[in-house]
Write a protein that holds these residues in place. Structure first.
Motif, PDB file in Angstrom:
ATOM      1  N   ALA A 188       2.621   1.717  -3.309  1.00 16.41           N
ATOM      2  CA  ALA A 188       1.727   2.148  -4.394  1.00 16.41           C
ATOM      3  C   ALA A 188       1.327   3.611  -4.235  1.00 16.41           C
ATOM      4  O   ALA A 188       1.089   4.306  -5.220  1.00 16.41           O
ATOM      5  CB  ALA A 188       0.486   1.268  -4.433  1.00 16.41           C
ATOM      6  N   ALA A 189       1.245   4.056  -2.987  1.00 15.48           N
ATOM      7  CA  ALA A 189       0.765   5.418  -2.728  1.00 15.48           C
ATOM      8  C   ALA A 189       1.903   6.440  -2.653  1.00 15.48           C
ATOM      9  O   ALA A 189       1.661   7.645  -2.592  1.00 15.48           O
ATOM     10  CB  ALA A 189      -0.041   5.448  -1.432  1.00 15.48           C
ATOM     11  N   SER A 237       3.210   1.401  -9.361  1.00 17.25           N
ATOM     12  CA  SER A 237       1.986   1.727  -8.628  1.00 17.25           C
ATOM     13  C   SER A 237       0.810   0.935  -9.190  1.00 17.25           C
ATOM     14  O   SER A 237       0.032   0.318  -8.463  1.00 17.25           O
ATOM     15  CB  SER A 237       1.698   3.219  -8.776  1.00 17.25           C
ATOM     16  OG  SER A 237       1.426   3.799  -7.549  1.00 17.25           O
ATOM     17  N   ARG A 238       0.723   0.970 -10.518  1.00 15.51           N
ATOM     18  CA  ARG A 238      -0.386   0.273 -11.185  1.00 15.51           C
ATOM     19  C   ARG A 238      -0.359  -1.228 -10.909  1.00 15.51           C
ATOM     20  O   ARG A 238      -1.400  -1.852 -10.674  1.00 15.51           O
ATOM     21  CB  ARG A 238      -0.316   0.501 -12.700  1.00 15.51           C
ATOM     22  CG  ARG A 238      -0.649   1.901 -13.136  1.00 15.51           C
ATOM     23  CD  ARG A 238      -2.136   2.127 -13.074  1.00 15.51           C
ATOM     24  NE  ARG A 238      -2.502   3.487 -13.456  1.00 15.51           N
ATOM     25  CZ  ARG A 238      -3.683   4.032 -13.170  1.00 15.51           C
ATOM     26  NH1 ARG A 238      -4.595   3.336 -12.488  1.00 15.51           N
ATOM     27  NH2 ARG A 238      -3.966   5.246 -13.540  1.00 15.51           N
ATOM     28  N   GLY A 260      -7.195  -4.391  -0.803  1.00 15.77           N
ATOM     29  CA  GLY A 260      -6.717  -3.327   0.081  1.00 15.77           C
ATOM     30  C   GLY A 260      -6.152  -3.874   1.373  1.00 15.77           C
ATOM     31  O   GLY A 260      -5.091  -3.440   1.840  1.00 15.77           O
ATOM     32  N   SER A 301       0.828  -1.215   0.000  1.00 17.55           N
ATOM     33  CA  SER A 301       0.000   0.000   0.000  1.00 17.55           C
ATOM     34  C   SER A 301       0.854   1.254   0.000  1.00 17.55           C
ATOM     35  O   SER A 301       0.613   2.189  -0.761  1.00 17.55           O
ATOM     36  CB  SER A 301      -0.891   0.055   1.248  1.00 17.55           C
ATOM     37  OG  SER A 301      -1.836  -0.960   1.226  1.00 17.55           O
ATOM     38  N   ASP A 302       1.822   1.274   0.898  1.00 17.06           N
ATOM     39  CA  ASP A 302       2.669   2.467   1.005  1.00 17.06           C
ATOM     40  C   ASP A 302       3.469   2.686  -0.268  1.00 17.06           C
ATOM     41  O   ASP A 302       3.669   3.818  -0.697  1.00 17.06           O
ATOM     42  CB  ASP A 302       3.607   2.343   2.212  1.00 17.06           C
ATOM     43  CG  ASP A 302       2.880   2.630   3.517  1.00 17.06           C
ATOM     44  OD1 ASP A 302       1.943   3.451   3.495  1.00 17.06           O
ATOM     45  OD2 ASP A 302       3.238   2.027   4.540  1.00 17.06           O
ATOM     46  N   ARG A 346      -2.791  -5.681   0.699  1.00 15.12           N
ATOM     47  CA  ARG A 346      -1.723  -4.723   0.364  1.00 15.12           C
ATOM     48  C   ARG A 346      -1.229  -3.973   1.599  1.00 15.12           C
ATOM     49  O   ARG A 346      -0.094  -3.526   1.645  1.00 15.12           O
ATOM     50  CB  ARG A 346      -2.217  -3.734  -0.699  1.00 15.12           C
ATOM     51  CG  ARG A 346      -2.481  -4.364  -2.056  1.00 15.12           C
ATOM     52  CD  ARG A 346      -2.655  -3.317  -3.153  1.00 15.12           C
ATOM     53  NE  ARG A 346      -3.855  -2.515  -3.003  1.00 15.12           N
ATOM     54  CZ  ARG A 346      -5.041  -2.795  -3.537  1.00 15.12           C
ATOM     55  NH1 ARG A 346      -5.194  -3.897  -4.257  1.00 15.12           N
ATOM     56  NH2 ARG A 346      -6.074  -1.987  -3.363  1.00 15.12           N
ATOM     57  N   ASN A 347      -2.099  -3.837   2.581  1.00 16.67           N
ATOM     58  CA  ASN A 347      -1.694  -3.180   3.819  1.00 16.67           C
ATOM     59  C   ASN A 347      -0.744  -4.021   4.650  1.00 16.67           C
ATOM     60  O   ASN A 347      -0.083  -3.514   5.549  1.00 16.67           O
ATOM     61  CB  ASN A 347      -2.925  -2.836   4.673  1.00 16.67           C
ATOM     62  CG  ASN A 347      -3.569  -1.535   4.231  1.00 16.67           C
ATOM     63  OD1 ASN A 347      -2.924  -0.702   3.596  1.00 16.67           O
ATOM     64  ND2 ASN A 347      -4.836  -1.355   4.563  1.00 16.67           N
ATOM     65  N   LEU A 395      -1.467  -1.897  -7.366  1.00 19.25           N
ATOM     66  CA  LEU A 395      -2.901  -1.663  -7.173  1.00 19.25           C
ATOM     67  C   LEU A 395      -3.753  -2.707  -7.891  1.00 19.25           C
ATOM     68  O   LEU A 395      -4.919  -2.894  -7.554  1.00 19.25           O
ATOM     69  CB  LEU A 395      -3.272  -0.253  -7.653  1.00 19.25           C
ATOM     70  CG  LEU A 395      -2.629   0.881  -6.849  1.00 19.25           C
ATOM     71  CD1 LEU A 395      -2.864   2.223  -7.538  1.00 19.25           C
ATOM     72  CD2 LEU A 395      -3.168   0.909  -5.419  1.00 19.25           C
ATOM     73  N   ARG A 446       4.365   7.045  -7.680  1.00 18.06           N
ATOM     74  CA  ARG A 446       3.211   7.380  -8.529  1.00 18.06           C
ATOM     75  C   ARG A 446       3.626   8.263  -9.702  1.00 18.06           C
ATOM     76  O   ARG A 446       3.123   8.110 -10.810  1.00 18.06           O
ATOM     77  CB  ARG A 446       2.149   8.119  -7.704  1.00 18.06           C
ATOM     78  CG  ARG A 446       1.312   7.194  -6.864  1.00 18.06           C
ATOM     79  CD  ARG A 446       0.072   7.914  -6.389  1.00 18.06           C
ATOM     80  NE  ARG A 446       0.211   8.437  -5.044  1.00 18.06           N
ATOM     81  CZ  ARG A 446      -0.667   9.241  -4.479  1.00 18.06           C
ATOM     82  NH1 ARG A 446      -1.725   9.662  -5.153  1.00 18.06           N
ATOM     83  NH2 ARG A 446      -0.491   9.657  -3.244  1.00 18.06           N
ATOM     84  N   ARG A 447       4.558   9.169  -9.454  1.00 23.45           N
ATOM     85  CA  ARG A 447       4.936  10.116 -10.498  1.00 23.45           C
ATOM     86  C   ARG A 447       5.952   9.521 -11.467  1.00 23.45           C
ATOM     87  O   ARG A 447       5.788   9.610 -12.682  1.00 23.45           O
ATOM     88  CB  ARG A 447       5.519  11.382  -9.840  1.00 23.45           C
ATOM     89  CG  ARG A 447       5.765  12.542 -10.801  1.00 23.45           C
ATOM     90  CD  ARG A 447       6.498  13.683 -10.099  1.00 23.45           C
ATOM     91  NE  ARG A 447       7.789  13.215  -9.590  1.00 23.45           N
ATOM     92  CZ  ARG A 447       8.199  13.387  -8.326  1.00 23.45           C
ATOM     93  NH1 ARG A 447       7.431  14.006  -7.433  1.00 23.45           N
ATOM     94  NH2 ARG A 447       9.381  12.946  -7.942  1.00 23.45           N
TER      95      ARG A 447
END
Lengths: 170, 727, 328
Positions: free
Chosen positions: C77-78, C90-91, C99, C74-75, C102-103, C94, C83-84
């Protein structure tokens, strides 16, 4: 072995086999049967609890790994007499039928809204870096770790959307 | 002061349309909701009890043969393992719905891979689970067969039917189709695994379990254990889903009862999710040949529906695929065929809407093919072929709402926007629409219930009936509230206890109409007592008050003690003399990915009629659930059997793909206003299974409309679509 | 779940000490390890809990990124940088699991997840990966999940990770620390070993070695896509997935790195395919040749035959989108 667990703000001393999962500790040792066992393998989400603010499958973690963690279960979100907004919305929108997956759905949904508030994207987000818009498709994707065989999914989405809007309005 | 009614005459009185409380049919929130949402509703495995020990069942690892030796010593006494129990009374298969007696016992005779053969009981669940997996077992293997297509099938005489001359009709028809559809096995996969906790008090067995039909379950359990049913009490106040898999008593109940007796301690046994797949009922796979024909105007002349299903040797039940075929559509020339392949696979039994779930689904595909062959819009084609009366028996329909459902559903969904196959594309996605009829036979079942008006004006409703998510708590609250003019918050419903008057159980969609009728009759009896106390022939009851003439009296205090009555309803002549069915129509829009063949349901609508709707919210939710089962059946659900030993390889929720939230759009459900006087004293029919009976057909018909691919082998996974998509 | 001793390590050195010996296993997220232990597929005698190790950070590493082994899916991906600059990662994250999972699931653990082969998961069935020498029951059985590339007579299981596929296309390196305290970096492409005759051996990790981080270089392509095809819309393992990192040099492909999931015993990559594409102008003909090359040795086992045309279609489509600029 002995583990101190902090659950819904209260400390519980657990004396159990190291093999005991957090889920079995809650259900079989501490009398907190609100968290459900649907598959015991992280494939259904019925056991979802919130640990240190994050939703996890309680069946796939050992109780002894969680001393010092802040664990919130469905019992910590509200009661039948004093429900949380999310619990209230699930009842109003019939976001359940048999009720077995429901505590997991509600814990998951509660923590999911926090993830959205933190700007976490999802698989269906068009833009990874933009503002997260809580569309129905977003809710559905983010709630796909919680199976419901009665298939209240559309009502679950309604309940979560209503809760999110209410929270946003406050 | 009890009231008994045998349904020999239509209930034309429609008493519940004249009452004053106006709560029946409203979308009231479930009274059991707050407890469920708070995790306070307690399911089978959640009984907090001193001295509880845990049992885990051991599975056979061969498909057929005998258990030669179980090395109990290898695990007993280690790691808190108390006992290895292998008792000839343990079950080989679960009881079929309504069996009312023990199913096949004797676990050391192995009939399928995964069959429970022993129970390991330990102080902790962790120890029992490990002991069960570590237990050494030796077998004497026997010959077996696992492929339904490789055996000479049984052809039960009673299940064949024919009228007219189907083959001549096919030859002479303007349009005809001769197509074969196959559906795979399914598992109910209720979210709560089967679980039981057994405790003995002397000779009395108390079992908290998760079962759908307690009056039968008590007898099945007693028969299996070998005791008088009077010594058995089962409690199932909350059932975490059933969908057929908890109709009959299952392995864990008998194992827990025997272990508890042997150890002198309470014992819990819960099936693992893998065991739910391997040892509870599967819906048989089916092979269905349709021969349908119509004249140049589209009027059907032939309906042939011949099926092959599978089952373990010796089992009576076989998937009643053609149950609704005799009356679904018109046509003078008809054939029904039913063959059973005997194989060593997990026992076949009821999974939500046995029969129509797969039978009407495939029928609706074949109808789509014939409509296309005839060049007629599929909705019009069905309307054209709605029979005046049951074309097989000649009986009149108690009511027939299919045309209304088709017309209103089509209008609401926007069916007129549908184009020819393969004509609509949005980016990578090919868009299509499909529809199907919903048809499910209606059954009224014998039911009893007790209603008590307490001296303080509160009302108590009691029956052993279960609420498996179906809304029983809600609708019985509403029936009692409406009949007695008491607000719903002053009605309490007690369910799921074999000490209470026997209801029909939750199965076959009969629960609401049957139990609702029993409660209605009991409440009418109490009403009579109120009228008597008021000295009036008839009273108006509203908001806890009785009104007669110019008198208005509070029900609280009207009587010194509780006033109790039992209601008892039985099916009668109306069921024999009329053809009874619930009807509806599904409309679906799918997107098929032109690159990958993946299908997503974008929109789905269902219009349904099932007589009087008792609670619009719970009835609608039942339909949502059924349609979602249909999405699963259409796209993802399939029991995969190993070709060599027949065992179910995808025996968990990661690989048996129930639809997840993202697979299901915001399904729209409309319930039509209807009263069926022939169905029940409260004019209600069954709705619990209606939503699945044909739903998958709407999805696959939409796939055809999207991309021109007819998938005749369910589920329509991407590989089957891909095989026919252009590059 | 067999009985085990539980030990919690406070730092890497302690973890490495505690993790010595044949029966020891590290536990981080535990989402796959406990799953398999409950079924007795894995039976460690000793679990070393590494969750309190200081390996949970994401930091700059030269031009690239150093991802601690305990960073959750999770971390990761976020993470804003991911992300940038690494949207394919990230994709992929996800697109995997749920959820909740992933946590818990961690970067190191995700690389080491075991196959979802039905027969590996069932201790009543022969399986060379679980029980070396017992045979492969997947051959001749149900093979929907199985490999079309890179398998052996002994094993045709697939690797289930999405994350690792993206990391492979991003040319990640795995940082490993051994019992002697020495750290080494292994290119992810060299991290997994083919099943051959020893499918129980899946990576180059030595006994008692611990993954401490994954290092991502600055991405060489800004057109990044993760395409995943599965049996339901969410919460299912990939039948076929494709990670593409493409950099355009004018109207030619300047950089191409492709990796695939769901089709092989490891996250799959064919350097020749990348080579074929590099320097070429994008065209359907080129993409078809790339697919031919990728799938030249592909072999179905009945139930997974469809993966060959599916992988072909997904590859061509992904390249079309990436070179057109429809990227993540």
């Amino acid at each position: 072995m002995r583990t101190e667990l902090t659950i819904n703000g209260a400390t519980h001393a657990l004396e159990a086999d190291a093999r005991t999962t957090l889920l079995d500790a809650l259900r079989d040792h501490l009398g907190l049967t609100g968290s459900k066992k649907g598959c015991d393998h992280g494939q259904c989400g019925a056991c979802t609890v919130i640990v240190n603010g994050r939703r996890i499958n309680a069946c796939l973690t050992l109780a002894c790994m969680h001393d010092g963690d802040e664990i919130v279960t469905i019992e910590g979100l509200g009661t039948a007499e004093a429900p949380s907004e999310m619990q209230r919305a699930f009842v109003a929108h019939d976001g359940y039928q048999c009720g077995y997956c429901t505590p997991g759905q509600i814990c998951s949904a509660t923590a999911m809204l926090d993830e959205v508030a933190q700007g976490w994207p999802s698989h269906v987000s068009d833009d990874l870096t933009g503002e997260m818009d809580l569309s129905d498709a977003e809710i559905s994707e983010r709630m796909s770790g919680n199976l419901c065989r009665c298939a209240a999914y559309p009502n679950i989405v309604d309940a979560i959307r209503a809760t999110a809007r209410k929270e946003a309005a406050e | 002061m009890n009231k008994h009614l045998k349904m020999d005459r239509p209930a034309t009185e429609r008493f519940l349309d004249e009452t004053a409380q106006n709560v029946l049919g409203t979308p009231m929130d479930r009274p059991d909701g707050p407890a469920k949402a708070a995790g306070q509703a307690t399911y089978a495995h959640e009984w907090q009890i001193e001295g509880l020990c845990h049992g885990v069942l051991v599975r056979a690892t061969i498909p057929a043969g005998r258990v030669a030796r179980i090395d109990a010593d290898a695990v007993t006494g280690r790691d808190g393992v108390l006992r290895v129990i292998s008792d000839p009374r343990m079950l080989r298969v679960p009881a079929q719905g309504g069996a009312n007696e023990a199913p096949d016992q004797g676990p050391d005779e192995v009939a399928y891979l995964g069959q429970p053969i022993a129970l390991v009981v330990a102080e902790t669940f962790e120890a029992a689970r490990d002991g069960a997996l570590a237990l050494p077992v030796e077998y004497d293997p026997a010959d077996f067969t696992v492929d339904p297509d490789a055996v000479e099938p049984e052809v039960p005489k009673k299940k064949q039917a024919s009228q007219g001359d189907l083959e001549a009709a096919m030859r002479e028809a303007a349009h005809s189709v001769d197509v074969t559809y196959t559906t795979p096995g399914h598992n109910s996969a209720a979210m709560e695994p089967h679980a039981a906790i057994a405790v003995w008090n002397g000779d009395d067995l108390l079992l908290r379990g998760s079962y759908q039909m307690l009056k039968y379950n008590r007898n099945e359990l007693a028969d299996a254990v070998g005791i008088d049913p009077a010594h058995v009490r089962i409690l199932s106040p909350y059932v975490g889903g059933g969908f057929g898999s908890k109709l009959g008593i299952t392995h864990e109940a008998v194992a827990a009862a025997l272990a508890s007796k042997e150890l002198g301690r309470p014992v819990s046994v819960t099936l693992s999710r893998q065991q739910v797949f391997e040892t509870t009922m599967r819906r048989s796979e089916t092979r269905q040949r349709f021969r349908l024909a119509c004249d140049a105007e589209g009027r059907m002349t032939a309906v042939g529906h011949e099926v092959l299903v599978s089952q373990l040797p010796g089992q009576q039940f076989s998937e009643p695929v053609t149950q609704a075929t005799p009356f679904a559509y018109a046509g003078p020339n008809r054939v029904i065929g039913h063959r059973i392949a005997r194989v060593n696979r997990t026992c076949a039994g009821s999974v939500r809407a046995p029969g129509e779930a797969v039978g009407i689904t495939a029928m609706e595909n074949a109808m789509d093919e014939l409509a296309e062959a005839a060049g007629i819009d599929p909705v019009q084609f069905r309307i054209l072929n709605i029979p005046e009366k049951d074309p097989t028996s000649g009986k009149p329909f108690s009511s027939h709402t299919l045309e209304r459902a088709l017309r209103e559903g089509a209008e609401r969904f926007g069916w007129s926007e549908r184009r020819a196959p393969g004509q609509r594309r949005e980016g990578d996605w090919l868009i299509g629409m499909g529809m199907a009829s919903a048809i499910r036979v209606n059954i009224l079942a014998e039911a009893k219930a007790r209603v008590t008006l307490e001296p303080d004006g509160r009302v108590l409703v009691e029956t052993d009936m279960t609420d498996i998510g179906t809304g029983t708590y809600s609708i019985l609250t509403q029936v009692a509230s409406e009949t007695l003019g008491v607000s719903t918050d002053r009605v309490r419903v007690r369910l799921g206890d074999t000490d209470l008057p026997p209801g029909p159980g939750s199965g076959g969609s009969w629960g609401a109409a049957s139990s609702g009728s029993a409660v209605y009759l009991a409440a009418r009896a109490v009403r009579d007592r109120i009228a008597e106390a008021m000295g009036a022939d008839e009273v108006t009851l509203k908001d806890g008050h009785a009104i007669a003439g110019n008198r208005r009296v509070d029900l609280a205090g009207l009587f010194d003690g509780p006033v109790t009555a039992e209601g008892h309803v039985e099916p009668g002549k109306t069921m024999k003399e009329t053809r009874q069915s619930s009807f509806g129509a599904y409309f679906c829009e799918v997107a098929v990915n032109a690159v990958t063949g993946e299908t997503r349901v974008r929109r789905m609508h269902g219009t349904f009629a099932a007589g009087r709707i008792l609670n619009a919210k719970t009835a609608s939710s039942q339909c949502l659930g059924g349609m979602t089962f249909g999405i699963g059946m259409a796209l993802t659900e399939e029991l995969l059997h190993d070709p060599r030993d027949g065992h179910i390889v995808n025996r968990d929720l990661a690989e048996y793909h129930l639809p997840v939230n993202a697979d299901v759009p915001q399904i729209d459900v409309v319930l039509l206003e209807e009263r069926d006087d022939y169905a029940s004293p409260i004019q209600a029919k069954g709705i619990g299974e209606l939503g699945i009976c044909g739903a998958a057909g709407a999805v696959t018909n939409a796939i055809y409309n999207a991309c021109g691919v007819r998938v005749r082998d369910y589920p329509a996974t991407l590989d089957k679509v891909l095989a026919v998509l252009p590059d | 779940m067999k009985r085990f001793d539980y030990a919690r390590a406070a730092d890497v050195a302690e973890a490495l000490r505690e993790g010595q010996g044949d029966g020891a296993a590290f536990i981080a997220g535990g989402t796959n390890l406990l799953d398999l232990m409950k079924l007795r597929v894995l039976t460690p005698d000793r679990l070393v809990d590494i969750n309190r190790l200081a390996l949970g950070g994401i930091e700059r590493d030269g031009d690239g990124l150093r991802i601690g082994a305990l960073v959750t899916n999770s971390d990761l991906a976020a993470d804003e940088t991911v992300r940038r600059d690494y949207p394919v990662l990230s994709r992929a994250l996800l697109a995997g699991a749920s959820g909740q999972l992933r946590n818990k699931a961690t970067t190191g653990g995700n690389l080491l997840q075991r196959t979802r082969c039905y027969y590996f998961y069932d201790i009543a069935m022969p399986c060379n990966k679980r029980d070396p020498g017992s045979g492969c029951q997947a051959r001749g059985g149900v093979t929907r999940l199985h490999a079309i590339l890179g398998g052996s007579d002994k094993c045709i299981a697939t690797h289930p990770s999405d994350m690792a596929v993206a990391m492979l296309a991003l040319k990640a390196e795995v940082e490993v620390e051994g019992t002697d305290g020495a750290r080494r970096r292994v290119p992810l492409d060299d991290f997994y070993v083919p099943p051959g005759d020893t499918p129980q051996v899946e990576t180059v990790l030595g006994a008692g070695e611990l993954i401490t981080a994954v290092i991502l270089p600055l991405p060489a392509g800004d057109r990044q896509i993760y395409a995943k095809v599965r049996d339901r819309a969410s919460y299912a393992f990939a039948l076929v997935s494709c990670a593409a990192v493409i950099g355009m040099d004018g109207d030619r492909i300047g950089h191409a790195a492709l990796a695939f999931g769901g089709i092989a015993p490891r996250p799959w990559r064919n350097a020749e395919v990348d080579g074929l594409l590099t320097g070429q102008a994008p065209s359907d003909d080129l993409f078809r040749r790339a697919a031919d090359l990728l799938l030249a040795d592909a072999k179905g086992h009945g139930g997974n035959d469809f993966k060959i045309p599916l992988a072909r279609r997904v590859l061509i489509d992904t390249l079309r989108k990436a070179t057109r600029g429809d990227a993540a």
